[in-house]
Scaffold this motif. Structure first.
Motif, mmCIF file in Angstrom:
data_model
loop_
_atom_site.group_PDB
_atom_site.id
_atom_site.type_symbol
_atom_site.label_atom_id
_atom_site.label_comp_id
_atom_site.label_asym_id
_atom_site.label_seq_id
_atom_site.Cartn_x
_atom_site.Cartn_y
_atom_site.Cartn_z
ATOM 1 N N UNK A 8 32.538 51.347 28.637
ATOM 2 C CA UNK A 8 31.478 50.330 28.596
ATOM 3 C C UNK A 8 32.086 48.939 28.659
ATOM 4 N N UNK A 9 33.191 48.760 27.990
ATOM 5 C CA UNK A 9 33.893 47.476 28.016
ATOM 6 C C UNK A 9 34.341 47.142 29.435
ATOM 7 N N UNK A 10 34.829 48.154 30.163
ATOM 8 C CA UNK A 10 35.313 47.924 31.529
ATOM 9 C C UNK A 10 34.174 47.487 32.451
ATOM 10 N N UNK A 11 32.971 48.013 32.231
ATOM 11 C CA UNK A 11 31.829 47.594 33.058
ATOM 12 C C UNK A 11 31.615 46.088 32.932
ATOM 13 N N UNK A 12 31.687 45.579 31.702
ATOM 14 C CA UNK A 12 31.510 44.144 31.486
ATOM 15 C C UNK A 12 32.616 43.340 32.162
ATOM 16 N N UNK A 13 33.836 43.801 32.049
ATOM 17 C CA UNK A 13 34.950 43.086 32.686
ATOM 18 C C UNK A 13 34.797 43.085 34.204
ATOM 19 N N UNK A 39 27.807 29.425 21.047
ATOM 20 C CA UNK A 39 28.413 28.506 20.071
ATOM 21 C C UNK A 39 28.487 29.127 18.681
ATOM 22 N N UNK A 40 27.568 30.042 18.391
ATOM 23 C CA UNK A 40 27.616 30.749 17.111
ATOM 24 C C UNK A 40 28.654 31.861 17.112
ATOM 25 N N UNK A 41 29.287 32.089 18.270
ATOM 26 C CA UNK A 41 30.291 33.146 18.351
ATOM 27 C C UNK A 41 29.715 34.523 18.586
ATOM 28 N N UNK A 42 28.459 34.575 19.079
ATOM 29 C CA UNK A 42 27.822 35.868 19.338
ATOM 30 C C UNK A 42 28.179 36.422 20.711
ATOM 31 N N UNK A 50 32.990 41.529 25.762
ATOM 32 C CA UNK A 50 33.672 42.814 25.945
ATOM 33 C C UNK A 50 34.729 43.050 24.874
ATOM 34 N N UNK A 51 35.327 41.971 24.385
ATOM 35 C CA UNK A 51 36.414 42.098 23.406
ATOM 36 C C UNK A 51 35.909 42.167 21.963
ATOM 37 N N UNK A 52 34.589 42.045 21.779
ATOM 38 C CA UNK A 52 34.055 42.099 20.419
ATOM 39 C C UNK A 52 34.027 43.532 19.906
ATOM 40 N N UNK A 53 33.877 43.676 18.609
ATOM 41 C CA UNK A 53 33.877 44.996 17.974
ATOM 42 C C UNK A 53 32.797 45.881 18.577
ATOM 43 N N UNK A 54 33.118 47.147 18.763
ATOM 44 C CA UNK A 54 32.158 48.111 19.307
ATOM 45 C C UNK A 54 30.880 48.120 18.459
ATOM 46 N N UNK A 55 29.712 47.813 19.084
ATOM 47 C CA UNK A 55 28.487 47.700 18.277
ATOM 48 C C UNK A 55 27.764 49.028 18.047
ATOM 49 N N UNK A 56 27.944 49.995 18.957
ATOM 50 C CA UNK A 56 27.177 51.241 18.873
ATOM 51 C C UNK A 56 27.862 52.225 17.922
ATOM 52 N N UNK A 57 27.095 52.783 17.005
ATOM 53 C CA UNK A 57 27.630 53.786 16.093
ATOM 54 C C UNK A 57 28.450 53.223 14.950
ATOM 55 N N UNK A 58 28.372 51.899 14.762
ATOM 56 C CA UNK A 58 29.131 51.284 13.657
ATOM 57 C C UNK A 58 28.477 51.658 12.323
ATOM 58 N N UNK A 117 26.419 45.902 26.677
ATOM 59 C CA UNK A 117 27.316 46.055 25.522
ATOM 60 C C UNK A 117 26.649 46.871 24.420
ATOM 61 N N UNK A 118 25.317 46.759 24.315
ATOM 62 C CA UNK A 118 24.588 47.482 23.271
ATOM 63 C C UNK A 118 24.070 48.834 23.743
ATOM 64 N N UNK A 119 24.327 49.196 25.000
ATOM 65 C CA UNK A 119 23.881 50.491 25.505
ATOM 66 C C UNK A 119 22.408 50.554 25.834
ATOM 67 N N UNK A 120 21.781 49.394 26.096
ATOM 68 C CA UNK A 120 20.345 49.355 26.379
ATOM 69 C C UNK A 120 20.062 49.315 27.877
#
Length: 713
Positions: free
Chosen positions: A314-319, A658-661, A374-382, A425-428
Motif C-alpha cells: 500500500x505504501x508503494x502505491x502512494x510512492x 501543517x498539523x503533521x497529518x 506513505x512514511x507514516x505509521x501503518x493506520x490499518x489494524x493498529x 493509505x486508509x484502505x478506503x
C-alpha cells in the motif's frame, strides 16, 4: 461539456422530430404555447447558421379532435344513443394536417421565418428518382433559410400498425425522421417526446432510471417500454428502433423531452440531456452507464483488495502516485491552465479561480505530502486498546478502514490528490465529484492517479463522477457509501446534508475570528492578522472577522491595525461600533465569509464579549486570540467552542499538512467522529477483536471478569 457529447461541436444540420404528445395537449387540442416556445428556439438556431429540418406528428390527433366535434354537433339525440363507430383512420390526418400546418405557418410568420410543407409516403421514398429530387428541394430550401417541415401523408399512406408487419422502409414519423436524417446527411437527429429520454423501465416505475447513453450490447432486449403514444401512432418503442437504425448508420440520435424549455439548445451545447444513441457508444462505457450503485460497489470491492495487501505494498502505491504526478506535471498544468482560462471567460468569482489554480510548485508540494503520508505509521489494524476480560480472553480495540467515501468538491483540484492519497493509505474506496470548472484538471489527475494503482487492486478503487445528475443517486446509497465529505460553499453542504442519510463530515463556512486583546503585542498582532487575511484569502481558514478590544481604540493600537490592513489592499466593513468609529461601511452581516481581501472589523469590550460575538456569529471553524495575558488566553481557549482555537498564531495554521497529518480530506466542524483538519484518523473507524480459548457466557456463571488493561506492546 459531457465527454460523450463532444461531437455536437461539429453539428450543423439537425433533423428534429416533434412527437404528437409535444404538439398536442392531453385533451387533444393543439398546444399552441408549447409549440410557439419551441419554434422561437428553432428561429434562434436558424439565425445562428444551423440547418434545421422538422418532422412533425400531430395530424392524426388534431383531425380526430375536429371530426369528433363535427360528428357531435351534427348528431341527433337518438344518434348519440347508438354505439359510436371509430373514426376513419385516413380521414383524421386528412382533416388534421391543415390545422397542424396552419399552426406552424402562423407561428413561424410571427417570428419572420419561412417554412415549407413536404408530405411523403413510404412508396414515394422507395423511388430513387424521387429521393434525388427531394434532396435537391431540401437543399434549396435550406439555402434560402426556409424550414422544411415533413410529415407522413397518412391520408393516402398504405402503411399499417404495428410497424413489424409493414414491409416498407418507414411506417411512422419516427422511422421517417431516421430515414430523412440518413438520406439528407444530417449531423444529428433529435426525437422529441413527452419524457426526458429512454428509461430502464416505464418512467412511472419507482425503480426507473434515465439511460443517458444507449449501448446496444448492454440494453437491447432488456429495456421495458411504457405505453404507446396516447394520441399518436408512435411511442418509445418506435423511437428506440428508429434511433438505433440511424445511429448505427452514422447519424447520432438523442431522444429528449420536447416539453422542457430550451432543450434543443442544451443538446447542441453538449449538456447531458436525454438519451444518446451513437455507433461508438460501446467504447464509452467508462463515461456512460456505469451507474451510481455499480460505481460504489466497485469501489468497495477494490477497497477490500487494497486492505488485504501488505502494508509495504500500500505504501508503494502512494510512492508510485507521487512519482507519476511529478512525471506528468507539465501535462497536468496544461489542463489546469485550460480550466482557469475557461473560468475567466465565464466570469467566475476571483475566489473560485484562486482555489482552482495549481500554482507553481503545487504538484511538487503534493508529491512531497504523499511521500510523507506513505512514511507514516501503518493506520490499518493498529491496536488502540488491549484489555484482559478474563483469563485467556483478550479484547483489542483496533483501527480499521471506513469503507467507501464520497467527496463532493468545488474547484480545488489539489484537494482531489490529497483525498485520494488519504483514502488509499486508509484502505478506503473513493468516489470523487469535482466542480465543472475543474473538469479537465480533475480528469487528468484521476487518470494519473488510477494508472498508478495496480491491477490486483483495480482502477475502480477511485471513481470519478462526471455529472451532477449522479449525485442524488449516490447520496441514496447508505448501504454502500459510508461517509460523505462535501467541500464547498454553504449551499453545497446544506444540499448534501438534506439529501442523504449517510453521515456527512465537513463545514459549511469558514468564518474565522482573530481577537486582539488589550494586552496584545501590537507588532505581533499586526503580523498575525495580515497573514490570517492575506496569505490566502480564499482559504476556509483565512480571517474573516477582526475583533479588537475597546481600549485599543483610544491608545492608537486599533489605528495601526486598520492602516496596515488597508495598506495591503484589504477592504474593511464594520460592525455597529466599528463602522461608526472608523467611518467605514457597515457589514451587511456579521456572519459572512468573504473569501477575498475583505473582512469585518468590530470593537468589543473584553474577552467575554469577544467569546459571545464568536458564539453568535462564528462557524466553529478556527478562532484566535492575540494576548500576553495567560489568564485571558486560557479563558478564551477553553470557552470558544470551535474545532481549532489558537493563541498568538495565525488561523492559517489550521491545515492537515501543517498539523503533521500528511494531508487532509477537509476540515470538520462536526462534534461527532472527527473535528478540525481530517487526516488519517478521521477516515478510519474502529472494531473490536476478541481472542478466547473456548469461553461461553452461560449466564456469566463460568466467567470471572478481570477487566485488566494490558500493554499495547
Amino acid at each position: 461539456m459531457d465527454p460523450t457529447r463532444v461531437f455536437v461541436k461539429n453539428v450543423r444540420r439537425v433533423v428534429i422530430k416533434v412527437g404528437t404528445n409535444v404538439v398536442m395537449k392531453n385533451d387533444g387540442r393543439l398546444a399552441v404555447g408549447r409549440v410557439g416556445a419551441f419554434l422561437e428556439e428553432i428561429k434562434e438556431m436558424n439565425s445562428e447558421g444551423f440547418e434545421i429540418i422538422l418532422v412533425t406528428s400531430g395530424a392524426v390527433g388534431a383531425g380526430r379532435q375536429r371530426l369528433k366535434y363535427r360528428r357531435l354537433i351534427n348528431s341527433s339525440f337518438s344518434d348519440l344513443q347508438k354505439p359510436q363507430v371509430e373514426l376513419d383512420g385516413k380521414a383524421c390526418p386528412a382533416v388534421g394536417q391543415n390545422g397542424v400546418m396552419a399552426l406552424y405557418d402562423h407561428l413561424f410568420s410571427q417570428l419572420d421565418v419561412t417554412s415549407s410543407q413536404l408530405l411523403v409516403t413510404d412508396e414515394d421514398l422507395k423511388d430513387p428518382d424521387f429521393r434525388v429530387q427531394l434532396s435537391q428541394t431540401v437543399e434549396s430550401l435550406l439555402e434560402l433559410r426556409s424550414i422544411p417541415i415533413f410529415n407522413e401523408n397518412d391520408a393516402i399512406s398504405i402503411g399499417s400498425d404495428p410497424c413489424e408487419d409493414f414491409p416498407g422502409i418507414f411506417c411512422d414519423n419516427d422511422s421517417l425522421a431516421a430515414l430523412l436524417a440518413m438520406e439528407l446527411k444530417a449531423d444529428l437527429l433529435v426525437l422529441l417526446s413527452d419524457v426526458e429520454g429512454l428509461y430502464s423501465c416505464p418512467p412511472g416505475d419507482s425503480q426507473s432510471k434515465l439511460i443517458h447513453t444507449y449501448i446496444k450490447e448492454k440494453h437491447e432486449g432488456v429495456i421495458t417500454f411504457g405505453d404507446e403514444s396516447r394520441i399518436g401512432r408512435g411511442g418509445m418503442n418506435s423511437k428506440v428502433k428508429a434511433a438505433v437504425k440511424a445511429a448505427y448508420a452514422g447519424t447520432p440520435v438523442i431522444i429528449a423531452s420536447g416539453l422542457a424549455v430550451n432543450n434543443i439548445k442544451k443538446v447542441l451545447s453538449g449538456e447531458r440531456i436525454g438519451t444518446l444513441f451513437h455507433k461508438d457508444a460501446h467504447s464509452w462505457i467508462a463515461f456512460t452507464e456505469v451507474g451510481a450503485r455499480e460505481m460504489a460497489v466497485a469501489a468497495r470491492e477494490c477497497s477490500k483488495r487494497l486492505q488485504d495487501l501488505p502494508s509495504e505494498d500500500r505504501r508503494k502505491i502512494l510512492l508510485d502516485i507521487a512519482d507519476a504526478l511529478e512525471v506528468n506535471e507539465s501535462l497536468i498544468i496544461v489542463e489546469n491552465e485550460a480550466d482557469v482560462a475557461a473560468a475567466h471567460e465565464h466570469g467566475y468569482e476571483t475566489s473560485l479561480i484562486s482555489r482552482l489554480l495549481l500554482k507553481p510548485g503545487k504538484i511538487s508540494t503534493l508529491a512531497k505530502s504523499i511521500r510523507k503520508l506513505a512514511d507514516m505509521e501503518e493506520p490499518i489494524g493498529r491496536v488502540l486498546k488491549r484489555t484482559e476480560l478474563a483469563d485467556e480472553l483478550i479484547l483489542e480495540k483496533t483501527s480499521y478502514s471506513l469503507g467507501v467515501l464520497l467527496v463532493v468538491c468545488e474547484s480545488r483540484p489539489g484537494a482531489m490528490v490529497q483525498i485520494a492519497s488519504l483514502a488509499i493509505r486508509c484502505g478506503n474506496g473513493l468516489l470523487l465529484k469535482g466542480g465543472k470548472e475543474a473538469k479537465r484538471s480533475n480528469t487528468i489527475l484521476h487518470k494519473v492517479i488510477t494508472e498508478a494503482i495496480p491491477d490486483i487492486v483495480g482502477k475502480n478503487l477511485i471513481g470519478l463522477v462526471t455529472s451532477r445528475d449522479e449525485i442524488p443517486d449516490l447520496l441514496k446509497l447508505d448501504d454502500v457509501i459510508d461517509l460523505v465529505i462535501p467541500r464547498g460553499n454553504n449551499e453545497l453542504v446544506s444540499q448534501v446534508r438534506n439529501l442523504t442519510r449517510i453521515p456527512v463530515l465537513g463545514h459549511a463556512v469558514g468564518i474565522c475570528h482573530v481577537f486582539v486583546d488589550k494586552s496584545a503585542n501590537i507588532q505581533m498582532a499586526k503580523q498575525i492578522i495580515l497573514d490570517a487575511k492575506t496569505d490566502y484569502p480564499a482559504a476556509c481558514n483565512a480571517m474573516e472577522t477582526l475583533l479588537v478590544h475597546q481600549d485599543l481604540s483610544t491608545n492608537g493600537g486599533l489605528q495601526v491595525l486598520v492602516e496596515e490592513l488597508q495598506h495591503e489592499g484589504v477592504t474593511l466593513y464594520g460592525g455597529p461600533r466599528a463602522s461608526s468609529l472608523l467611518n467605514i461601511a457597515e457589514a451587511h452581516s456579521l456572519h459572512h465569509e468573504y473569501n477575498s481581501r475583505a473582512c469585518t472589523i468590530e470593537i468589543v469590550s473584553d474577552v467575554y464579549a469577544a467569546i459571545d460575538h464568536i458564539d453568535k456569529h462564528g462557524s466553529s471553524h478556527t478562532d484566535c486570540i492575540v494576548t500576553e495575558d495567560s489568564e485571558v488566553a486560557e479563558h478564551f481557549l477553553h470557552q470558544v467552542d470551535s474545532a481549532a482555537v489558537f493563541q498568538n498564531a495565525s488561523t492559517r495554521f489550521c491545515d492537515g499538512v501543517r498539523f503533521g497529518l500528511g494531508a487532509e480530506a477537509g476540515i470538520s466542524t462536526s462534534r461527532i467522529h472527527a473535528r478540525g483538519p481530517v487526516g488519517l484518523e478521521g477516515l478510519l473507524t474502529t472494531r473490536w477483536v476478541l481472542r478466547g480459548s473456548g469461553q461461553v457466557v452461560n449466564g456469566d456463571k463460568g466467567v470471572i471478569y478481570t477487566h485488566k488493561n494490558l500493554s499495547l506492546e
